[in-house]
Design a protein around this motif. Structure first.
Motif, PDB file in Angstrom:
ATOM      1  N   PHE A 361       0.830  -1.206   0.000  1.00  0.00           N
ATOM      2  CA  PHE A 361       0.000   0.000   0.000  1.00  0.00           C
ATOM      3  C   PHE A 361       0.866   1.259   0.000  1.00  0.00           C
ATOM      4  CE2 PHE A 361      -2.362   3.359   2.212  1.00  0.00           C
ATOM      5  CZ  PHE A 361      -3.520   3.394   1.430  1.00  0.00           C
ATOM      6  N   VAL A 362       1.935   1.263   0.789  1.00  0.00           N
ATOM      7  CA  VAL A 362       2.832   2.441   0.849  1.00  0.00           C
ATOM      8  C   VAL A 362       3.515   2.660  -0.496  1.00  0.00           C
ATOM      9  CG1 VAL A 362       4.952   3.336   1.896  1.00  0.00           C
ATOM     10  CG2 VAL A 362       3.198   2.274   3.334  1.00  0.00           C
ATOM     11  N   VAL A 363       4.027   1.600  -1.115  1.00  0.00           N
ATOM     12  CA  VAL A 363       4.715   1.725  -2.403  1.00  0.00           C
ATOM     13  C   VAL A 363       3.747   2.221  -3.480  1.00  0.00           C
ATOM     14  CG1 VAL A 363       5.875   0.452  -4.253  1.00  0.00           C
ATOM     15  CG2 VAL A 363       6.446  -0.009  -1.863  1.00  0.00           C
ATOM     16  N   ALA A 364       2.541   1.652  -3.516  1.00  0.00           N
ATOM     17  CA  ALA A 364       1.551   2.065  -4.515  1.00  0.00           C
ATOM     18  C   ALA A 364       1.200   3.541  -4.359  1.00  0.00           C
ATOM     19  CB  ALA A 364       0.301   1.204  -4.385  1.00  0.00           C
ATOM     20  N   SER A 365       1.082   4.015  -3.130  1.00  0.00           N
ATOM     21  CA  SER A 365       0.755   5.426  -2.881  1.00  0.00           C
ATOM     22  C   SER A 365       1.860   6.347  -3.392  1.00  0.00           C
ATOM     23  CB  SER A 365       0.543   5.659  -1.376  1.00  0.00           C
ATOM     24  OG  SER A 365      -0.524   4.854  -0.893  1.00  0.00           O
ATOM     25  N   ILE A 366       3.119   5.966  -3.180  1.00  0.00           N
ATOM     26  CA  ILE A 366       4.244   6.776  -3.650  1.00  0.00           C
ATOM     27  C   ILE A 366       4.251   6.858  -5.175  1.00  0.00           C
ATOM     28  CG2 ILE A 366       6.765   6.890  -3.796  1.00  0.00           C
ATOM     29  CD1 ILE A 366       6.816   5.619  -0.968  1.00  0.00           C
ATOM     30  N   LEU A 367       4.014   5.728  -5.840  1.00  0.00           N
ATOM     31  CA  LEU A 367       3.992   5.709  -7.303  1.00  0.00           C
ATOM     32  C   LEU A 367       2.890   6.613  -7.863  1.00  0.00           C
ATOM     33  CD1 LEU A 367       4.650   1.963  -8.188  1.00  0.00           C
ATOM     34  CD2 LEU A 367       6.122   3.913  -8.711  1.00  0.00           C
ATOM     35  N   LEU A 368       1.727   6.565  -7.264  1.00  0.00           N
ATOM     36  CA  LEU A 368       0.620   7.396  -7.733  1.00  0.00           C
ATOM     37  C   LEU A 368       0.942   8.874  -7.584  1.00  0.00           C
ATOM     38  CD1 LEU A 368      -2.434   5.374  -6.366  1.00  0.00           C
ATOM     39  CD2 LEU A 368      -1.861   5.761  -8.770  1.00  0.00           C
ATOM     40  N   LEU A 369       1.619   9.230  -6.508  1.00  0.00           N
ATOM     41  CA  LEU A 369       1.981  10.631  -6.295  1.00  0.00           C
ATOM     42  C   LEU A 369       3.072  11.091  -7.271  1.00  0.00           C
ATOM     43  CD1 LEU A 369       2.041  10.737  -2.375  1.00  0.00           C
ATOM     44  CD2 LEU A 369       0.353  11.812  -3.892  1.00  0.00           C
ATOM     45  N   GLU A 370       3.927  10.179  -7.699  1.00  0.00           N
ATOM     46  CA  GLU A 370       5.064  10.528  -8.566  1.00  0.00           C
ATOM     47  C   GLU A 370       4.879  10.039 -10.001  1.00  0.00           C
ATOM     48  OE1 GLU A 370       7.662  12.373  -7.655  1.00  0.00           O
ATOM     49  OE2 GLU A 370       6.757  12.660  -5.680  1.00  0.00           O
ATOM     50  N   ARG A 371       3.648   9.749 -10.408  1.00  0.00           N
ATOM     51  CA  ARG A 371       3.436   9.105 -11.715  1.00  0.00           C
ATOM     52  C   ARG A 371       3.841   9.981 -12.901  1.00  0.00           C
ATOM     53  NH1 ARG A 371      -1.461  10.368  -9.539  1.00  0.00           N
ATOM     54  NH2 ARG A 371      -2.920  11.665 -10.753  1.00  0.00           N
ATOM     55  N   LYS A 372       3.941  11.295 -12.725  1.00  0.00           N
ATOM     56  CA  LYS A 372       4.345  12.162 -13.836  1.00  0.00           C
ATOM     57  C   LYS A 372       5.864  12.271 -13.971  1.00  0.00           C
ATOM     58  CE  LYS A 372       0.206  15.096 -13.796  1.00  0.00           C
ATOM     59  NZ  LYS A 372      -0.262  14.634 -15.121  1.00  0.00           N
ATOM     60  N   ARG A 373       6.596  11.776 -12.966  1.00  0.00           N
ATOM     61  CA  ARG A 373       8.047  11.958 -12.964  1.00  0.00           C
ATOM     62  C   ARG A 373       8.834  10.670 -13.229  1.00  0.00           C
ATOM     63  NH1 ARG A 373       6.238  14.875  -8.453  1.00  0.00           N
ATOM     64  NH2 ARG A 373       6.446  17.143  -8.632  1.00  0.00           N
ATOM     65  N   PHE A 374       8.422   9.564 -12.599  1.00  0.00           N
ATOM     66  CA  PHE A 374       9.293   8.395 -12.640  1.00  0.00           C
ATOM     67  C   PHE A 374       9.468   7.751 -14.023  1.00  0.00           C
ATOM     68  CE2 PHE A 374       5.250   6.126 -11.818  1.00  0.00           C
ATOM     69  CZ  PHE A 374       5.373   5.046 -12.680  1.00  0.00           C
ATOM     70  N   PRO A 375       8.516   7.848 -14.978  1.00  0.00           N
ATOM     71  CA  PRO A 375       8.752   7.208 -16.286  1.00  0.00           C
ATOM     72  C   PRO A 375      10.002   7.719 -17.003  1.00  0.00           C
ATOM     73  CG  PRO A 375       6.431   7.724 -16.039  1.00  0.00           C
ATOM     74  CD  PRO A 375       7.130   8.385 -14.897  1.00  0.00           C
ATOM     75  N   ALA A 376      10.381   8.989 -16.763  1.00  0.00           N
ATOM     76  CA  ALA A 376      11.548   9.559 -17.434  1.00  0.00           C
ATOM     77  C   ALA A 376      12.848   8.892 -17.001  1.00  0.00           C
ATOM     78  CB  ALA A 376      11.624  11.063 -17.156  1.00  0.00           C
TER      79      ALA A 376
END
Length: 492
Positions: A361-376
């Protein structure tokens, strides 16, 4: 409390087995729980034991998995075709062998953990050698997958350019294939004895060397697929040779007494449990393979496969933590059942389920918050970045379910329920998840999202079913079954 595990164990011929004390991980069965305070006391006590095993194993898994991810990151900044080719080899060709070999190795995890809990240390080395024989024999039979990868992918109507490049890369990865066949039994053998810190140290050194050499060969020298294969093969054989030297040099005491002809006796009985474990794990890994293949049929397959591979790599990172819980709970359940403490085994299931769910749950929440940045971080291609961003909510739910499911897998391996879980996986994935994914993805034109809905359904049903099975099992009967199994296999 009396420590039952320190009593000598007599074999059928009344000889006493040499015992090595189990470090304070197995302090007997849990105490009575009569209040909330009692529950939390036992919960934190069990958590300490689980994290003692899980933390180094998680680091080890993340480091080893990181070698593959680093390779894909480097390739993603070189060429979309190379990224797709490495992804196709990794998630289609290699996943067949990794699923089968990793599953076969899980049979060793069950037997070594239960034998160690019951203090039959002399059996561990024989089990290890049996597993090596089986896995390397199967690895030889699977070489054709790597030799004819291009033809296989063409037969599956994948993009011709991706198929050719993936085939080249697959042939270069045959050394890693055999390294994996050696590594899996070694890892299970050492984990059963709680020797996880040493493995974590080796993996930490390996990923550092891999990052440096990969950057030089792929980013600076631009060696492309050849550089990727050279670095991966070298890293994997380094990871194998270090623990192998530990084992054969006598580091494991009574658990290893040298090579023995006994390893060739009654291999079929050993193989039966191993193949059940393999089928259990393969069904899930091959579902991811099916998703990758399906993505290759979509419009603009290079973008679809590359985006899916990025998501699956992130899921794999979190999955390494789940596999850490998997290994820890497998050791706890097999050791406690082997030493005759069924209540402790059942309580371990509760603790690992809650812990793994919270982490996901913690990891999924972080990804959702950073979804515009991490793909780069993975690619410079804007199309791929946007598709990954769009798929992140699906990725988040998958991570939560995957963490819980990996932990529950460890329970089934520790208890030896591979046959039952094989049937559960077949029902959840083959008969429900795959058909729904294909229907939504192609019939209803939902594309990769529709395919992913099928995966989520399979994951949810599978995790829920295994949890119900674990909660309704009679753990006293399971402890008796373990004793009977060890008695039978002790004659091998």
């Amino acid at each position: 409390m009396e420590h039952e595990h320190k009593k000598p164990l007599l074999s059928e011929d009344n000889t006493v087995h040499d015992l090595v004390p189990i470090e304070s991980l197995d302090d007997g069965d849990i105490r009575e729980i009569n209040s909330v305070a009692d529950f939390f006391r036992e919960f934190f006590s069990e958590s300490r034991k689980l994290w003692y095993l899980a933390a180094p194993t998680i680091f080890n898994n993340v480091a080893i998995y990181g070698c593959g991810v680093l390779t894909q990151i480097y390739s993603g900044h070189l060429s979309t075709t190379q990224l797709a080719a490495i992804s196709m080899e990794n998630f289609v060709i290699s996943s067949i062998s990794v699923g089968l070999l990793g599953g076969l190795g899980s049979g060793l995890e069950t037997l070594c953990g239960q034998a160690y809990g019951a203090k039959h240390l002399d059996m561990l080395g024989i089990y290890l050698q049996k597993s090596w024989i089986i896995l390397n024999s199967v690895a030889i039979g699977l070489v054709f997958l790597f030799l004819f990868a291009t033809q296989i992918l063409n037969l599956l109507r994948q993009d011709p350019e991706i198929s050719v490049e993936a085939g080249k890369f697959a042939r270069m990865m045959i050394p890693q294939h055999f390294a994996f066949a050696m590594y899996v039994p070694l890892a299970k053998f050492l984990q059963a004895q709680s020797k996880v810190l040493e493995m974590a140290g080796i993996a930490g050194i390996a990923v550092c060397l891999h990052a440096i050499s990969g950057w030089i060969l792929m980013m600076k020298l631009r060696w492309g697929l050849f550089g990727a294969a050279l670095v991966l093969n070298s890293t994997w054989w380094f990871i194998v040779m270090c623990p192998l030297l530990f084992v054969v040099s006598g580091y494991c005491g009574g658990a290893w007494s040298g090579f023995s002809w006994k390893a060739f006796s009654n291999l079929f009985d050993f193989f039966k449990l191993s193949i059940s474990a393999a089928l259990m794990i393969c069904l899930e890994m091959w579902y991811v393979m099916a998703m990758t293949l399906a993505a290759g049929y979509l419009p603009n397959p290079k973008v679809s496969v590359a985006a899916l591979s990025i998501c699956m790599n992130i899921n794999g990172w979190s999955g390494m933590v789940g596999i850490g819980f998997n290994s820890a709970i497998s050791v706890r359940v097999s050791n406690t059942l082997g030493s005759g403490h069924p209540r402790a085994a059942k309580f371990s299931v509760i603790v690992v389920g809650a812990t793994s769910f919270l982490f996901g749950f913690v990891v999924a929440s972080i990804l959702l918050l950073e979804r515009k940045r991490f793909p780069a971080l993975f690619t410079d291609n804007k199309q791929i970045q946007l598709l990954v961003e769009d798929l992140t909510p699906f990725l988040g739910v998958t991570i939560v379910l995957n963490c819980l499911q990996n932990a529950l897998y460890g329970v089934t391996i520790g208890a030896g329920w591979q046959n039952l879980v094989g049937y559960i996986n077949a029902a959840c994935y083959l008969f429900l998840g795959v058909p729904l994914g294909v229907l939504l993805g192609f019939k209803f034109d939902m594309g990769i999202k529709g395919i992913w809905y099928g995966l989520l359904l399979g994951l949810f049903l599978q995790a829920a079913t295994i949890l119900l099975v674990a909660c309704n099992k009679n753990w006293e009967v399971e402890a008796d079954t373990v004793r009977a199994r060890l008695k039978l296999l002790g004659k091998m």
